[in-house]
Design an enzyme around this catalytic site. Structure first.
Site, PDB file in Angstrom:
ATOM      1  N   ASN A   9       0.939  -1.241  -0.057  1.00 36.81           N
ATOM      2  CA  ASN A   9      -0.042   0.042   0.259  1.00 36.81           C
ATOM      3  C   ASN A   9       1.028   0.967  -0.089  1.00 36.81           C
ATOM      4  O   ASN A   9       1.643   1.625   1.138  1.00 36.81           O
ATOM      5  CB  ASN A   9      -0.931  -0.093   1.318  1.00 36.81           C
ATOM      6  CG  ASN A   9      -1.737   1.184   1.261  1.00 36.81           C
ATOM      7  OD1 ASN A   9      -1.857   1.936   0.478  1.00 36.81           O
ATOM      8  ND2 ASN A   9      -2.402   1.490   2.640  1.00 36.81           N
ATOM      9  N   LYS A  11       0.151   4.037  -0.269  1.00 43.74           N
ATOM     10  CA  LYS A  11      -0.764   5.394   0.208  1.00 43.74           C
ATOM     11  C   LYS A  11      -0.519   6.755  -0.753  1.00 43.74           C
ATOM     12  O   LYS A  11      -0.361   6.433  -1.857  1.00 43.74           O
ATOM     13  CB  LYS A  11      -0.368   5.692   1.791  1.00 43.74           C
ATOM     14  CG  LYS A  11      -0.126   4.578   2.481  1.00 43.74           C
ATOM     15  CD  LYS A  11       0.080   4.808   4.010  1.00 43.74           C
ATOM     16  CE  LYS A  11       0.064   3.570   4.769  1.00 43.74           C
ATOM     17  NZ  LYS A  11      -0.084   3.437   6.094  1.00 43.74           N
ATOM     18  N   HIS A  98      -9.580   0.653   4.704  1.00 44.42           N
ATOM     19  CA  HIS A  98      -8.276   1.011   5.464  1.00 44.42           C
ATOM     20  C   HIS A  98      -8.522   1.908   6.696  1.00 44.42           C
ATOM     21  O   HIS A  98      -9.354   2.720   6.485  1.00 44.42           O
ATOM     22  CB  HIS A  98      -7.347   1.511   4.745  1.00 44.42           C
ATOM     23  CG  HIS A  98      -5.748   1.465   5.040  1.00 44.42           C
ATOM     24  ND1 HIS A  98      -5.442   2.528   5.904  1.00 44.42           N
ATOM     25  CD2 HIS A  98      -4.707   0.550   5.005  1.00 44.42           C
ATOM     26  CE1 HIS A  98      -4.200   2.415   6.386  1.00 44.42           C
ATOM     27  NE2 HIS A  98      -3.665   1.277   5.728  1.00 44.42           N
ATOM     28  N   GLU A 100      -6.880   4.199   7.577  1.00 45.49           N
ATOM     29  CA  GLU A 100      -6.923   5.720   7.322  1.00 45.49           C
ATOM     30  C   GLU A 100      -8.156   6.365   6.748  1.00 45.49           C
ATOM     31  O   GLU A 100      -8.496   7.258   7.047  1.00 45.49           O
ATOM     32  CB  GLU A 100      -5.572   5.944   6.554  1.00 45.49           C
ATOM     33  CG  GLU A 100      -4.323   5.967   7.234  1.00 45.49           C
ATOM     34  CD  GLU A 100      -3.206   5.274   6.725  1.00 45.49           C
ATOM     35  OE1 GLU A 100      -2.928   5.458   5.517  1.00 45.49           O
ATOM     36  OE2 GLU A 100      -2.112   5.084   7.437  1.00 45.49           O
ATOM     37  N   GLU A 170      -5.328  -5.531  10.614  1.00 44.50           N
ATOM     38  CA  GLU A 170      -4.346  -4.439  10.517  1.00 44.50           C
ATOM     39  C   GLU A 170      -4.728  -3.662  12.097  1.00 44.50           C
ATOM     40  O   GLU A 170      -5.563  -2.945  12.175  1.00 44.50           O
ATOM     41  CB  GLU A 170      -4.463  -3.230   9.600  1.00 44.50           C
ATOM     42  CG  GLU A 170      -4.240  -4.132   8.225  1.00 44.50           C
ATOM     43  CD  GLU A 170      -3.529  -2.827   7.431  1.00 44.50           C
ATOM     44  OE1 GLU A 170      -2.568  -2.939   6.871  1.00 44.50           O
ATOM     45  OE2 GLU A 170      -4.085  -1.794   6.990  1.00 44.50           O
ATOM     46  N   GLY A 176       2.147   2.153  10.713  1.00 43.47           N
ATOM     47  CA  GLY A 176       3.172   3.322  10.752  1.00 43.47           C
ATOM     48  C   GLY A 176       3.744   3.715  11.813  1.00 43.47           C
ATOM     49  O   GLY A 176       4.522   4.724  11.874  1.00 43.47           O
ATOM     50  N   SER A 216       3.285  -2.151  10.665  1.00 45.70           N
ATOM     51  CA  SER A 216       4.737  -2.235  10.723  1.00 45.70           C
ATOM     52  C   SER A 216       5.448  -3.497  10.357  1.00 45.70           C
ATOM     53  O   SER A 216       6.334  -3.988  11.119  1.00 45.70           O
ATOM     54  CB  SER A 216       5.142  -1.927  12.181  1.00 45.70           C
ATOM     55  OG  SER A 216       4.478  -0.463  12.191  1.00 45.70           O
TER      56      SER A 216
HETATM   57  C1  PEP Z   1      -0.852   0.088   5.903  1.00 43.85           C
HETATM   58  O1  PEP Z   1      -1.052   1.164   5.866  1.00 43.85           O
HETATM   59  O2  PEP Z   1      -1.530  -0.769   5.492  1.00 43.85           O
HETATM   60  C2  PEP Z   1       0.182  -0.392   6.847  1.00 43.85           C
HETATM   61  C3  PEP Z   1       0.267  -1.790   7.147  1.00 43.85           C
HETATM   62  O3  PEP Z   1       1.272   0.423   6.905  1.00 43.85           O
HETATM   63  P1  PEP Z   1       2.666  -0.040   7.769  1.00 43.85           P
HETATM   64  O4  PEP Z   1       3.214  -1.186   7.089  1.00 43.85           O
HETATM   65  O5  PEP Z   1       3.713   1.347   7.409  1.00 43.85           O
HETATM   66  O6  PEP Z   1       2.532   0.023   8.932  1.00 43.85           O
END
Ligand code: PEP
Length: 256
Positions: A9, A11, A98, A100, A170, A176, A216
């Site tokens: 992703n 973003k 997601h 976000e 997630e 992040g 992460s």
């Molecule tokens: C994500 O945005 O779906 C995600 C898992 O981000 P990160 O790997 O940066 O934590």
């Protein structure tokens, strides 16, 4: 049997030239280095979808996905892009739900159910994200929250429709932040999700649905996470923007 999947992703990152360059690099590296049958899906901003879908056309294990879609096919929705438009450039997947989007754009489970319907109607496979905030985990309500997200956004589907869904667990507190769920914490939730799917859609649907972990994930922690029985790959944010890290995560999948 369910597929092993690594989805990136991006973003809101990468201008057009840099993004096409990164994707070309990823395609070449996957072809040179990846021996397993992992499916790789890269989800860039909208502007890259057409160019990347062209590059992915001749690839067996690499596809392109969008990060969102509108719930309507067309109409007076300035600035929006529909599932119908996304599939028209050869894209196969779309991330929905997601955290976000839920947090910054107020996307509710009810709205997400409509987006899921639109994606499926237009032959896009949703990568559907679910997960709890830190407060919800600390108050031990994470299982209830996840169950509710599944019920409200996906449980109206027929089993045949559900077969096109990929799930991504997630934990919001891990996205992040550099904080990762431990492999045991993630496995506990993945097993819970699979059990819920079994109760709703039956054993075959539960065994066949890929459940990705996101939060992460990096080249150092990926193999331990992916070794867990109910973790079928990862949804990767930050580390998907660096070709070497992304490839090492793809290669960490040793069940392929
Ligand atoms: C994500 O945005 O779906 C995600 C898992 O981000 P990160 O790997 O940066 O934590």
């Amino acid at each position: 049997m369910r597929k092993n999947i690594i989805a990136g992703n991006w973003k809101m990152n990468m201008d057009y030239t840099t993004g096409i360059g990164l994707f070309s690099e990823i395609v070449n590296m996957v072809n040179d280095e990846v021996m397993g049958d992992q499916q790789v899906i890269v989800c860039p901003p909208y502007i890259h979808l057409n160019g990347m879908a062209q590059l992915a056309k001749s690839q067996n294990n690499i596809s392109v996905g969008a990060q969102n879609c509108h719930q309507a096919d067309k109409g007076a929705y300035t600035g929006e892009i529909s599932a119908e438009m996304i599939q028209s450039v050869g894209v196969k997947y779309v991330i929905l739900g997601h955290s976000e989007r839920r947090q910054y754009f107020n996307e509710s489970n009810t709205l997400l159910a409509e987006k899921v319907n639109s994606a499926l109607k237009n032959n896009l496979k949703p990568i559907f994200c679910i997960g709890e905030t830190l407060d919800q985990r600390n108050s031990n309500s994470h299982f209830e929250i996840i169950k509710n997200q599944l019920q409200e956004a996906l449980y109206h589907l027929l089993e045949t429709e559900f077969q096109n869904i990929i799930l991504a667990y997630e934990p919001v507190w891990a996205i992040g932040t550099g904080l990762t769920a431990t492999p045991d914490q993630a496995q506990e939730v993945h097993a819970f999700i699979r059990k819920e799917i079994e109760e709703k859609f039956g054993q075959s649907a539960a065994e066949n649905v890929s459940i990705l972990y996101g939060g992460s994930c990096n080249p150092t922690n990926a193999s331990e996470l992916f070794a867990k029985a109910d973790i079928d790959g990862g949804l990767i944010g930050g580390a998907s923007l660096k070709s070497r890290d992304f490839l090492d995560i793809i290669k960490a999948f040793n069940r392929g």
